[in-house]
Scaffold this motif. Structure first.
Motif, PDB file in Angstrom:
ATOM      1  N   LYS A   1      24.398  52.733  90.533  1.00 51.20           N
ATOM      2  CA  LYS A   1      25.231  52.613  91.722  1.00 51.20           C
ATOM      3  C   LYS A   1      26.620  53.152  91.414  1.00 51.20           C
ATOM      4  CE  LYS A   1      26.199  47.694  90.814  1.00 51.20           C
ATOM      5  NZ  LYS A   1      26.029  46.326  91.358  1.00 51.20           N
ATOM      6  N   SER A   2      27.268  53.661  92.459  1.00 48.06           N
ATOM      7  CA  SER A   2      28.638  54.150  92.363  1.00 48.06           C
ATOM      8  C   SER A   2      29.554  53.151  93.038  1.00 48.06           C
ATOM      9  CB  SER A   2      28.740  55.527  93.041  1.00 48.06           C
ATOM     10  OG  SER A   2      30.082  55.973  93.063  1.00 48.06           O
ATOM     11  N   LEU A   3      30.642  52.779  92.364  1.00 47.15           N
ATOM     12  CA  LEU A   3      31.570  51.791  92.915  1.00 47.15           C
ATOM     13  C   LEU A   3      32.925  51.915  92.253  1.00 47.15           C
ATOM     14  CD1 LEU A   3      31.058  48.282  91.361  1.00 47.15           C
ATOM     15  CD2 LEU A   3      29.895  50.289  90.484  1.00 47.15           C
ATOM     16  N   THR A   4      33.939  51.421  92.939  1.00 47.61           N
ATOM     17  CA  THR A   4      35.250  51.256  92.333  1.00 47.61           C
ATOM     18  C   THR A   4      35.362  49.801  91.892  1.00 47.61           C
ATOM     19  OG1 THR A   4      36.226  52.950  93.756  1.00 47.61           O
ATOM     20  CG2 THR A   4      37.739  51.416  92.663  1.00 47.61           C
ATOM     21  N   PRO A   5      35.402  49.523  90.598  1.00 47.68           N
ATOM     22  CA  PRO A   5      35.407  48.137  90.129  1.00 47.68           C
ATOM     23  C   PRO A   5      36.665  47.397  90.583  1.00 47.68           C
ATOM     24  CG  PRO A   5      34.921  49.667  88.340  1.00 47.68           C
ATOM     25  CD  PRO A   5      35.415  50.482  89.487  1.00 47.68           C
ATOM     26  N   SER A   6      36.517  46.119  90.836  1.00 47.57           N
ATOM     27  CA  SER A   6      37.681  45.275  91.089  1.00 47.57           C
ATOM     28  C   SER A   6      38.411  45.033  89.771  1.00 47.57           C
ATOM     29  CB  SER A   6      37.241  43.936  91.675  1.00 47.57           C
ATOM     30  OG  SER A   6      36.536  43.187  90.701  1.00 47.57           O
ATOM     31  N   PRO A   7      39.709  44.674  89.812  1.00 49.84           N
ATOM     32  CA  PRO A   7      40.414  44.344  88.564  1.00 49.84           C
ATOM     33  C   PRO A   7      39.724  43.229  87.783  1.00 49.84           C
ATOM     34  CG  PRO A   7      41.988  44.695  90.333  1.00 49.84           C
ATOM     35  CD  PRO A   7      40.627  44.720  90.971  1.00 49.84           C
ATOM     36  N   ALA A   8      39.200  42.228  88.490  1.00 53.75           N
ATOM     37  CA  ALA A   8      38.536  41.116  87.800  1.00 53.75           C
ATOM     38  C   ALA A   8      37.302  41.592  87.051  1.00 53.75           C
ATOM     39  CB  ALA A   8      38.164  40.030  88.810  1.00 53.75           C
ATOM     40  N   LEU A   9      36.519  42.463  87.671  1.00 56.59           N
ATOM     41  CA  LEU A   9      35.322  42.986  87.012  1.00 56.59           C
ATOM     42  C   LEU A   9      35.695  43.834  85.799  1.00 56.59           C
ATOM     43  CD1 LEU A   9      32.292  43.540  86.857  1.00 56.59           C
ATOM     44  CD2 LEU A   9      32.598  45.347  88.560  1.00 56.59           C
ATOM     45  N   ALA A  10      36.696  44.692  85.962  1.00 55.00           N
ATOM     46  CA  ALA A  10      37.123  45.547  84.856  1.00 55.00           C
ATOM     47  C   ALA A  10      37.663  44.714  83.694  1.00 55.00           C
ATOM     48  CB  ALA A  10      38.185  46.530  85.341  1.00 55.00           C
ATOM     49  N   LYS A  11      38.450  43.704  83.997  1.00 49.72           N
ATOM     50  CA  LYS A  11      39.009  42.850  82.940  1.00 49.72           C
ATOM     51  C   LYS A  11      37.904  42.129  82.185  1.00 49.72           C
ATOM     52  CE  LYS A  11      43.505  42.031  85.130  1.00 49.72           C
ATOM     53  NZ  LYS A  11      44.369  41.028  85.807  1.00 49.72           N
ATOM     54  N   GLU A  12      36.910  41.628  82.904  1.00 51.50           N
ATOM     55  CA  GLU A  12      35.814  40.922  82.248  1.00 51.50           C
ATOM     56  C   GLU A  12      34.981  41.882  81.402  1.00 51.50           C
ATOM     57  OE1 GLU A  12      33.458  37.978  80.865  1.00 51.50           O
ATOM     58  OE2 GLU A  12      35.309  37.758  82.011  1.00 51.50           O
ATOM     59  N   HIS A  13      34.766  43.088  81.905  1.00 56.65           N
ATOM     60  CA  HIS A  13      33.976  44.061  81.158  1.00 56.65           C
ATOM     61  C   HIS A  13      34.637  44.403  79.825  1.00 56.65           C
ATOM     62  CE1 HIS A  13      31.333  47.492  80.433  1.00 56.65           C
ATOM     63  NE2 HIS A  13      32.423  48.168  80.095  1.00 56.65           N
ATOM     64  N   TYR A  14      35.960  44.542  79.835  1.00 59.39           N
ATOM     65  CA  TYR A  14      36.701  44.920  78.634  1.00 59.39           C
ATOM     66  C   TYR A  14      37.391  43.725  77.969  1.00 59.39           C
ATOM     67  CZ  TYR A  14      36.055  49.867  79.763  1.00 59.39           C
ATOM     68  OH  TYR A  14      35.515  51.111  80.018  1.00 59.39           O
ATOM     69  N   ILE A  15      36.884  42.525  78.197  1.00 55.73           N
ATOM     70  CA  ILE A  15      37.548  41.318  77.711  1.00 55.73           C
ATOM     71  C   ILE A  15      37.697  41.320  76.190  1.00 55.73           C
ATOM     72  CG2 ILE A  15      35.423  39.952  77.515  1.00 55.73           C
ATOM     73  CD1 ILE A  15      38.888  38.735  78.763  1.00 55.73           C
ATOM     74  N   ASP A  16      36.774  41.978  75.474  1.00 61.56           N
ATOM     75  CA  ASP A  16      36.859  42.023  74.012  1.00 61.56           C
ATOM     76  C   ASP A  16      38.067  42.823  73.528  1.00 61.56           C
ATOM     77  OD1 ASP A  16      34.553  40.540  73.900  1.00 61.56           O
ATOM     78  OD2 ASP A  16      33.232  42.241  73.489  1.00 61.56           O
ATOM     79  N   LEU A  17      38.646  43.625  74.419  1.00 60.65           N
ATOM     80  CA  LEU A  17      39.805  44.442  74.065  1.00 60.65           C
ATOM     81  C   LEU A  17      41.106  43.862  74.616  1.00 60.65           C
ATOM     82  CD1 LEU A  17      38.265  47.953  74.844  1.00 60.65           C
ATOM     83  CD2 LEU A  17      38.401  46.809  72.620  1.00 60.65           C
ATOM     84  N   ALA A  18      41.051  42.629  75.113  1.00 63.23           N
ATOM     85  CA  ALA A  18      42.201  42.042  75.808  1.00 63.23           C
ATOM     86  C   ALA A  18      43.448  41.959  74.939  1.00 63.23           C
ATOM     87  CB  ALA A  18      41.844  40.657  76.349  1.00 63.23           C
ATOM     88  N   SER A  19      43.293  41.854  73.646  1.00 58.74           N
ATOM     89  CA  SER A  19      44.454  41.748  72.756  1.00 58.74           C
ATOM     90  C   SER A  19      45.012  43.100  72.333  1.00 58.74           C
ATOM     91  CB  SER A  19      44.074  40.946  71.505  1.00 58.74           C
ATOM     92  OG  SER A  19      43.059  41.610  70.765  1.00 58.74           O
ATOM     93  N   ARG A  20      44.355  44.177  72.730  1.00 58.68           N
ATOM     94  CA  ARG A  20      44.791  45.510  72.316  1.00 58.68           C
ATOM     95  C   ARG A  20      45.868  46.038  73.266  1.00 58.68           C
ATOM     96  NH1 ARG A  20      40.667  47.421  68.929  1.00 58.68           N
ATOM     97  NH2 ARG A  20      42.150  49.075  68.337  1.00 58.68           N
ATOM     98  N   PRO A  21      46.804  46.825  72.753  1.00 58.74           N
ATOM     99  CA  PRO A  21      47.925  47.295  73.588  1.00 58.74           C
ATOM    100  C   PRO A  21      47.498  48.205  74.738  1.00 58.74           C
ATOM    101  CG  PRO A  21      47.940  48.372  71.430  1.00 58.74           C
ATOM    102  CD  PRO A  21      46.945  47.262  71.345  1.00 58.74           C
ATOM    103  N   PHE A  22      46.346  48.837  74.640  1.00 59.01           N
ATOM    104  CA  PHE A  22      45.905  49.759  75.687  1.00 59.01           C
ATOM    105  C   PHE A  22      45.045  49.075  76.757  1.00 59.01           C
ATOM    106  CE2 PHE A  22      42.976  50.071  72.049  1.00 59.01           C
ATOM    107  CZ  PHE A  22      41.771  49.714  72.646  1.00 59.01           C
ATOM    108  N   TYR A  23      44.857  47.755  76.645  1.00 56.16           N
ATOM    109  CA  TYR A  23      43.964  47.024  77.562  1.00 56.16           C
ATOM    110  C   TYR A  23      44.380  47.180  79.021  1.00 56.16           C
ATOM    111  CZ  TYR A  23      41.659  42.960  79.737  1.00 56.16           C
ATOM    112  OH  TYR A  23      40.939  42.123  80.554  1.00 56.16           O
TER     113      TYR A  23
END
Length: 219
Positions: free
Chosen positions: A103-125
């Protein structure tokens, strides 16, 4: 009967906990009643621990090492903008893997944050989340087949395109790590979590391509 209701409750609770996409239906919440209420605490604990949701010992990522193994693959906004979607899909199809959801979609900020949660402490998050949600859609997919998680990563190439093997997607089409075109699950646990995050179970197709046995057989 109870296990079926509980399973449905767990699915609804998980999706409502981690996704805020406009396509998400909230009508499921009252439908499951007490089973959903009981499941919510279990699901929330699993998500807090970063563990994939497992139902009766089975994950949406199928069975590791078997032909039913599944991986989550996402073509990022740069890949979509550069019109590489067809070429990337062809890489997986020509290898013999089966596309079971797309499927094609524009992710919500909440979805994107959860997807990349393992990188939350990185400066480029923050920049990564802002980019993924900038308005150009992503193409989210689930691919199935033997060893698809590990082989999918080889098809995609190293995170840094300058370290990617020639012939990989990133090795052929990308230069900058900030615009590396594509994401693919890096482990079975990641695939389980990411498929659950981006897709409802009902969106995963169950079918058998005509060439499946020729590709997946061991003898």
């Amino acid at each position: 009967m109870f296990s079926t209701t509980l399973r449905a409750g767990l699915r609804a609770a998980s999706r409502s906990s981690v996704r805020t996409m406009s396509t998400l239906s909230v009508r499921a919440v009252p439908r499951y009643g007490a089973a959903l209420a009981a499941a919510t605490a279990v699901t929330a604990f699993g998500l807090y621990q970063g563990a994939p949701l497992l139902l009766e010992g089975k994950s949406l990522a199928g069975e590791k090492g078997k032909a039913s193994e599944r991986s989550f693959v996402m073509i990022k906004p740069d890949g979509v903008s550069r019109q590489l979607v067809g070429k990337i899909i062809t890489r997986f199809e020509e290898r013999g893997y089966k596309l079971v959801a797309v499927k094609s979609l524009t992710p919500s900020p909440a979805l994107a944050k959860e997807h990349y949660i393992d990188l939350a402490s990185r400066p480029f998050y923050k920049g990564l989340v802002d980019y993924i949600t900038s308005g150009t859609p992503v193409v989210a997919m689930v691919w199935e087949g033997k060893d698809v998680i590990r082989q999918g990563r080889r098809i995609v190439g190293a995170t840094n395109p300058q370290e990617s093997d020639p012939g990989s997607v990133r090795g052929q089409y990308a230069v900058s790590v900030g615009r590396n075109l594509i994401h693919a699950s890096d482990s079975f646990d990641s695939a389980s979590k990411e498929i659950e995050l981006w897709f409802a179970e009902s969106e995963l197709a169950e079918y058998k391509p005509t060439t499946w046995d020729w590709v997946m057989a061991d003898n």
